[in-house]
Motif scaffolding. Sequence first.
Motif, mmCIF file in Angstrom:
data_model
loop_
_atom_site.group_PDB
_atom_site.id
_atom_site.type_symbol
_atom_site.label_atom_id
_atom_site.label_comp_id
_atom_site.label_asym_id
_atom_site.label_seq_id
_atom_site.Cartn_x
_atom_site.Cartn_y
_atom_site.Cartn_z
ATOM 1 N N GLY A 102 0.840 -1.183 0.000
ATOM 2 C CA GLY A 102 0.000 0.000 0.000
ATOM 3 C C GLY A 102 0.878 1.236 0.000
ATOM 4 O O GLY A 102 2.114 1.145 0.115
ATOM 5 N N THR A 103 0.254 2.386 -0.126
ATOM 6 C CA THR A 103 1.019 3.636 -0.184
ATOM 7 C C THR A 103 1.477 4.113 1.183
ATOM 8 O O THR A 103 2.274 5.037 1.276
ATOM 9 C CB THR A 103 0.204 4.736 -0.876
ATOM 10 O OG1 THR A 103 -1.036 4.860 -0.208
ATOM 11 C CG2 THR A 103 -0.043 4.405 -2.345
ATOM 12 N N GLY A 104 0.961 3.491 2.248
ATOM 13 C CA GLY A 104 1.435 3.826 3.582
ATOM 14 C C GLY A 104 0.564 4.844 4.294
ATOM 15 O O GLY A 104 -0.089 5.687 3.664
ATOM 16 N N TRP B 34 14.026 -5.119 -6.649
ATOM 17 C CA TRP B 34 14.246 -3.687 -6.795
ATOM 18 C C TRP B 34 12.901 -2.977 -6.787
ATOM 19 O O TRP B 34 11.984 -3.335 -7.538
ATOM 20 C CB TRP B 34 14.961 -3.350 -8.104
ATOM 21 C CG TRP B 34 16.449 -3.422 -8.024
ATOM 22 C CD1 TRP B 34 17.262 -4.362 -8.567
ATOM 23 C CD2 TRP B 34 17.305 -2.486 -7.370
ATOM 24 N NE1 TRP B 34 18.571 -4.084 -8.282
ATOM 25 C CE2 TRP B 34 18.627 -2.933 -7.554
ATOM 26 C CE3 TRP B 34 17.098 -1.305 -6.649
ATOM 27 C CZ2 TRP B 34 19.734 -2.258 -7.045
ATOM 28 C CZ3 TRP B 34 18.191 -0.632 -6.139
ATOM 29 C CH2 TRP B 34 19.487 -1.101 -6.345
ATOM 30 N N TYR B 35 12.825 -1.953 -5.915
ATOM 31 C CA TYR B 35 11.636 -1.116 -5.821
ATOM 32 C C TYR B 35 12.039 0.342 -6.054
ATOM 33 O O TYR B 35 13.160 0.748 -5.785
ATOM 34 C CB TYR B 35 11.011 -1.184 -4.422
ATOM 35 C CG TYR B 35 10.456 -2.507 -4.015
ATOM 36 C CD1 TYR B 35 11.244 -3.443 -3.346
ATOM 37 C CD2 TYR B 35 9.122 -2.822 -4.254
ATOM 38 C CE1 TYR B 35 10.721 -4.657 -2.942
ATOM 39 C CE2 TYR B 35 8.583 -4.033 -3.847
ATOM 40 C CZ TYR B 35 9.393 -4.943 -3.192
ATOM 41 O OH TYR B 35 8.864 -6.144 -2.789
ATOM 42 N N ARG B 36 11.058 1.116 -6.476
ATOM 43 C CA ARG B 36 11.201 2.555 -6.429
ATOM 44 C C ARG B 36 10.084 3.106 -5.549
ATOM 45 O O ARG B 36 8.983 2.526 -5.484
ATOM 46 C CB ARG B 36 11.157 3.195 -7.815
ATOM 47 C CG ARG B 36 9.917 2.967 -8.623
ATOM 48 C CD ARG B 36 9.979 3.695 -9.958
ATOM 49 N NE ARG B 36 9.914 5.144 -9.786
ATOM 50 C CZ ARG B 36 10.066 6.025 -10.780
ATOM 51 N NH1 ARG B 36 10.303 5.599 -12.014
ATOM 52 N NH2 ARG B 36 9.990 7.324 -10.546
ATOM 53 N N GLN B 37 10.401 4.174 -4.841
ATOM 54 C CA GLN B 37 9.426 4.764 -3.949
ATOM 55 C C GLN B 37 9.242 6.231 -4.281
ATOM 56 O O GLN B 37 10.196 7.009 -4.244
ATOM 57 C CB GLN B 37 9.839 4.608 -2.478
ATOM 58 C CG GLN B 37 8.763 5.041 -1.499
ATOM 59 C CD GLN B 37 9.108 4.702 -0.064
ATOM 60 O OE1 GLN B 37 10.254 4.809 0.350
ATOM 61 N NE2 GLN B 37 8.108 4.278 0.706
ATOM 62 N N HIS B 41 2.759 7.028 -4.521
ATOM 63 C CA HIS B 41 2.743 5.707 -5.172
ATOM 64 C C HIS B 41 3.239 4.596 -4.263
ATOM 65 O O HIS B 41 3.094 3.428 -4.569
ATOM 66 C CB HIS B 41 3.604 5.731 -6.432
ATOM 67 C CG HIS B 41 3.022 6.552 -7.540
ATOM 68 N ND1 HIS B 41 1.992 6.110 -8.347
ATOM 69 C CD2 HIS B 41 3.322 7.796 -7.954
ATOM 70 C CE1 HIS B 41 1.691 7.051 -9.220
ATOM 71 N NE2 HIS B 41 2.480 8.085 -9.016
ATOM 72 N N GLY B 42 3.845 4.940 -3.193
ATOM 73 C CA GLY B 42 4.376 3.907 -2.322
ATOM 74 C C GLY B 42 5.524 3.167 -2.987
ATOM 75 O O GLY B 42 6.209 3.688 -3.880
ATOM 76 N N LEU B 43 5.726 1.945 -2.564
ATOM 77 C CA LEU B 43 6.783 1.095 -3.115
ATOM 78 C C LEU B 43 6.248 0.349 -4.324
ATOM 79 O O LEU B 43 5.259 -0.374 -4.226
ATOM 80 C CB LEU B 43 7.244 0.084 -2.067
ATOM 81 C CG LEU B 43 8.206 0.568 -1.000
ATOM 82 C CD1 LEU B 43 8.260 -0.420 0.149
ATOM 83 C CD2 LEU B 43 9.591 0.763 -1.589
ATOM 84 N N ARG B 44 6.927 0.498 -5.433
ATOM 85 C CA ARG B 44 6.534 -0.221 -6.639
ATOM 86 C C ARG B 44 7.674 -1.107 -7.112
ATOM 87 O O ARG B 44 8.815 -0.660 -7.214
ATOM 88 C CB ARG B 44 6.123 0.764 -7.745
ATOM 89 C CG ARG B 44 4.837 1.505 -7.452
ATOM 90 C CD ARG B 44 4.441 2.419 -8.593
ATOM 91 N NE ARG B 44 5.362 3.540 -8.745
ATOM 92 C CZ ARG B 44 5.299 4.431 -9.723
ATOM 93 N NH1 ARG B 44 4.382 4.318 -10.656
ATOM 94 N NH2 ARG B 44 6.159 5.431 -9.775
#
Lengths: 111, 114
Positions: A102-104, B34-37, B41-44
């Motif tokens: 989720g976005t937190g 690997w994530y981008r934040q 959008h949060g963690l993708r």
Amino acid sequence: QKEVEQNSGPLSVPEGAIASLNCTYSDRGSQSFFWYRQYSGKSPELIMSIYSNGDKEDGRFTAQLNKASQYVSLLIRDSQPSDSATYLCAVKGRGNEKLTFGTGTRLTIIP
Amino acid sequence: DAGITQSPRYKITETGRQVTLMCHQTWSHSYMFWYRQDLGHGLRLIYYSAAADITDKGEVPDGYVVSRSKTENFPLTLESATRSQTSVYFCASSDQGFWTETQYFGPGTRLLVL
């Protein structure tokens, strides 16, 4: 509809009170549920995991899971200023190697 | 020190340049991510790897390339950086069981593309 939804907050809670964080998910086949805490400028760290319906307690933290209603929550008792952070809900589906976050929710504990 | 490390921690680059972000873990975890934040959008998930020489796309793979020749390393390359790739990048690893999942995150790389 997002796969994992959280109220972005900010959520402000007085010190010593109970903070309640909620998360809903769309994939009814989801099997594993996690709460990560992320302090500002830092990386996420796991604080709770839950796999079965009901409550799971760990110190001041309690995770609650209701698969029928597709929600998972995190309660923080006796909130402390050090609990101020963003809390990320993450869900893993059946046979799925990936977590969906989720976005937190940004939580602020007011002294 | 044991754990998961990322380098560089901060990077400024220009549009069109190639950039490689490094990730190294000492636990011999099979899975790496690997994530981008980004705000809102949060963690993708960008890419992940189940083992050496096995990689797969995540939610936002376009513009990125990964490789995993050794279990402990999982570099992420931006072939031609764009401003939209300005973000905080997190590497994570896990030793997955069927139900359990604890992903351990690196400290992050803050990338600014001018």
